[in-house]
Scaffold this motif. Sequence first.
Motif, PDB file in Angstrom:
ATOM      1  N   PHE A   1      -3.458   4.519 -15.563  1.00  0.00           N
ATOM      2  CA  PHE A   1      -2.063   4.211 -15.894  1.00  0.00           C
ATOM      3  C   PHE A   1      -1.382   5.486 -16.362  1.00  0.00           C
ATOM      4  N   ALA A   2      -0.256   5.812 -15.747  1.00  0.00           N
ATOM      5  CA  ALA A   2       0.550   6.977 -16.120  1.00  0.00           C
ATOM      6  C   ALA A   2       2.002   6.636 -15.868  1.00  0.00           C
ATOM      7  N   MET A   3       2.821   6.766 -16.902  1.00  0.00           N
ATOM      8  CA  MET A   3       4.235   6.418 -16.772  1.00  0.00           C
ATOM      9  C   MET A   3       5.069   7.282 -17.709  1.00  0.00           C
ATOM     10  N   VAL A   4       6.252   7.650 -17.246  1.00  0.00           N
ATOM     11  CA  VAL A   4       7.214   8.389 -18.044  1.00  0.00           C
ATOM     12  C   VAL A   4       8.394   7.463 -18.327  1.00  0.00           C
TER      13      VAL A   4
ATOM     14  N   THR B   1       0.824  -1.222   0.000  1.00  0.00           N
ATOM     15  CA  THR B   1       0.000   0.000   0.000  1.00  0.00           C
ATOM     16  C   THR B   1       0.853   1.265   0.000  1.00  0.00           C
ATOM     17  N   ASP B   2       2.184   1.120  -0.026  1.00  0.00           N
ATOM     18  CA  ASP B   2       3.065   2.279   0.077  1.00  0.00           C
ATOM     19  C   ASP B   2       3.715   2.621  -1.263  1.00  0.00           C
ATOM     20  N   ALA B   3       4.341   3.813  -1.302  1.00  0.00           N
ATOM     21  CA  ALA B   3       5.081   4.296  -2.478  1.00  0.00           C
ATOM     22  C   ALA B   3       4.193   4.220  -3.725  1.00  0.00           C
ATOM     23  N   GLN B   4       4.753   3.782  -4.851  1.00  0.00           N
ATOM     24  CA  GLN B   4       3.980   3.782  -6.096  1.00  0.00           C
ATOM     25  C   GLN B   4       2.774   2.854  -6.045  1.00  0.00           C
ATOM     26  N   ALA B   5       2.846   1.799  -5.221  1.00  0.00           N
ATOM     27  CA  ALA B   5       1.722   0.866  -5.126  1.00  0.00           C
ATOM     28  C   ALA B   5       0.470   1.531  -4.580  1.00  0.00           C
TER      29      ALA B   5
ATOM     30  N   THR C   1      11.152   9.800  -7.670  1.00  0.00           N
ATOM     31  CA  THR C   1      10.379  10.501  -6.648  1.00  0.00           C
ATOM     32  C   THR C   1       9.894  11.856  -7.170  1.00  0.00           C
ATOM     33  N   ARG C   2      10.729  12.536  -7.965  1.00  0.00           N
ATOM     34  CA  ARG C   2      10.341  13.831  -8.540  1.00  0.00           C
ATOM     35  C   ARG C   2       9.215  13.649  -9.559  1.00  0.00           C
ATOM     36  N   VAL C   3       9.346  12.659 -10.432  1.00  0.00           N
ATOM     37  CA  VAL C   3       8.319  12.402 -11.436  1.00  0.00           C
ATOM     38  C   VAL C   3       6.995  12.060 -10.766  1.00  0.00           C
ATOM     39  N   SER C   4       7.039  11.236  -9.719  1.00  0.00           N
ATOM     40  CA  SER C   4       5.815  10.849  -9.008  1.00  0.00           C
ATOM     41  C   SER C   4       5.115  12.060  -8.413  1.00  0.00           C
ATOM     42  N   THR C   5       5.876  12.946  -7.781  1.00  0.00           N
ATOM     43  CA  THR C   5       5.300  14.153  -7.181  1.00  0.00           C
ATOM     44  C   THR C   5       4.665  15.049  -8.231  1.00  0.00           C
ATOM     45  N   VAL C   6       5.354  15.215  -9.364  1.00  0.00           N
ATOM     46  CA  VAL C   6       4.853  16.083 -10.428  1.00  0.00           C
ATOM     47  C   VAL C   6       3.566  15.518 -11.033  1.00  0.00           C
TER      48      VAL C   6
ATOM     49  N   GLU D   1       6.298   5.171 -11.985  1.00  0.00           N
ATOM     50  CA  GLU D   1       5.963   6.346 -12.785  1.00  0.00           C
ATOM     51  C   GLU D   1       7.139   6.814 -13.618  1.00  0.00           C
ATOM     52  N   LEU D   2       8.323   6.239 -13.366  1.00  0.00           N
ATOM     53  CA  LEU D   2       9.494   6.505 -14.200  1.00  0.00           C
ATOM     54  C   LEU D   2      10.187   5.189 -14.489  1.00  0.00           C
TER      55      LEU D   2
END
Length: 565
Positions: A460-463, A313-317, A439-444, A547-548
């Motif tokens: 779904f969103a990924m760079v 349940t944490d971070a990108q999950a 971490t920067r991409v996720s925040t943005v 996300e990255l």
Amino acid sequence: MAAQAPAAFLFHRALARPEEAQSENLTRILRATRDTVQSERVPGFSRLRTAREFQDAVPISTPDSVLPDIEALKAGTPRVLTLEPVSRFEPSGGSSGASKYVPMTRGLLDEFQRALAPMLFDLLHSRPAVREGPSYWSISPIGRKQGRTAGGIPVGSVEDSAYFPRFLQPVLSRVFAVPGAVARLPDVESCRYVTLWFLVACEELALLSVWNPSFLTLLMDALERHGERLADDLERGVCRPPRGLGGEHGGEDGDGHPHPDPLPGGEGGVGTVLSGMRFSPRPERARVLREALRSGLQGRMLWPRLALLSMWTDAQAAHSVAPARRRFQGVEIQGKGLLATEGVVTLPLFDAPAPVLAVRSHFFEFLEPEHPEARPRLAHELEAGRTYSVLLSTSGGLLRYRIGDLVRVEGFHHATPCLRFLGRADAVSDLVGEKLAATRVSTVLEALLPAVLGGPRPPFAMVAPEWEPHAPPAYRLFLETDVPDTRLHEAAQALERALCEGYHYRYARELGQLGPVSALRVTEGTRRYEARCIALGQRAGDIKPTELHRQAGWTAWFSQQGKQS
């Protein structure tokens, strides 16, 4: 519960004395790694006793630095990292890197069990409803034959239950809703279908334990996609999995009905695996499934006794939890701890503010990202609210090993720190010096997507980077959304502006070394992302959303998959 009680008692006693428990772990690990090839590289290794002596003498290691030793072990060389022989290798790879091979020894498995036993005891003690029915613990297909290294050492385990004590595995197999043999199915779609056959047949299911929430969502998506076929199979007592993302196995008889068992039966084929399983007619469960399909397919319709979902349940999950929750409204969710292939860092306890450090398993050190030159802190030296990067030493032979995970101290359970997983410390894409951090991409993305697209965050969103001929490399934003193309372009521009706030990224753009961000619309992004990760060598249950992604080639992959569908 009786089997796990002694380990649970020792763990809870250690929570009040983490420094003492960690010292005992270090003594055990030094004993396991003494008189080995790696110990001979450290002057005075046999005289090391204290944590400070250990830190001063042994250098920090990384996956790259231990690679020569791993290769020697794979070739069959003894006593490279540990006195104990390697029983098997577990392949491990992050979402953006090549697979690593982690050596498993009896001592390392014992350290896993020192954490899993109190976790399982706490689960059964705190949530008695979980004891009232069978459970499902994540099983994903291996996707290839169980291999061996050049030295003859097996590669890979069949299922998650392999980490539990051997004496307990026969007991567990009797309470598992799905047989472990499904891991031998050759593709993900077949594995999901057979898994669903057994799950839907199990009315008394009490626990669903998976790693990533998206694994559970994709499982339910497959149930929706193949529900009518599955209901027919349940009614007749047969099982006919579809083939991959494309066509299906099998044909029809003269009356237009599917053959009961039309699957190929070559060695390792679907038919061979299914021949060892028992499928009896379940007309009542078929009726319940058809009713659930008509009513929106809620988990509680199929499994009224389902008491708990266990998942990351944490971070990108965290972004994948809401879709899973919508499928299982009213079912409690417990977040998992931080468990890597190399070792277990934390385990969840219901009365702790966050997963608790696995204080009896390994020897832990914690680097301060703001002060990388400082001596790493020990478990009893951590401070609430601070963020650290984890170093791991285990009886499997990895010493002061940087696993690359960031954790934040959320508080203490007795005197032992409770750690929230924040993400990867080393998830940085650096094509031309731009140093773009995940971490920067996720925040943005979290901030701009709802505002730019005018609604909730896309599923779904990924760079990821792309290399085009006769052009500088550039990042592409992959979005699963039905907004107009103009909004898609606006999202790419907004992301570009946000990334240019970073000095290194902006400088690379100004020099022309990096092209501008563009956007690409995708369909069924999560499923297709998973399919490529599997093609790159990951197991379905181990795949983490990101996300990255640092690997290129996603434009071609999503475009090709779109044409196939």
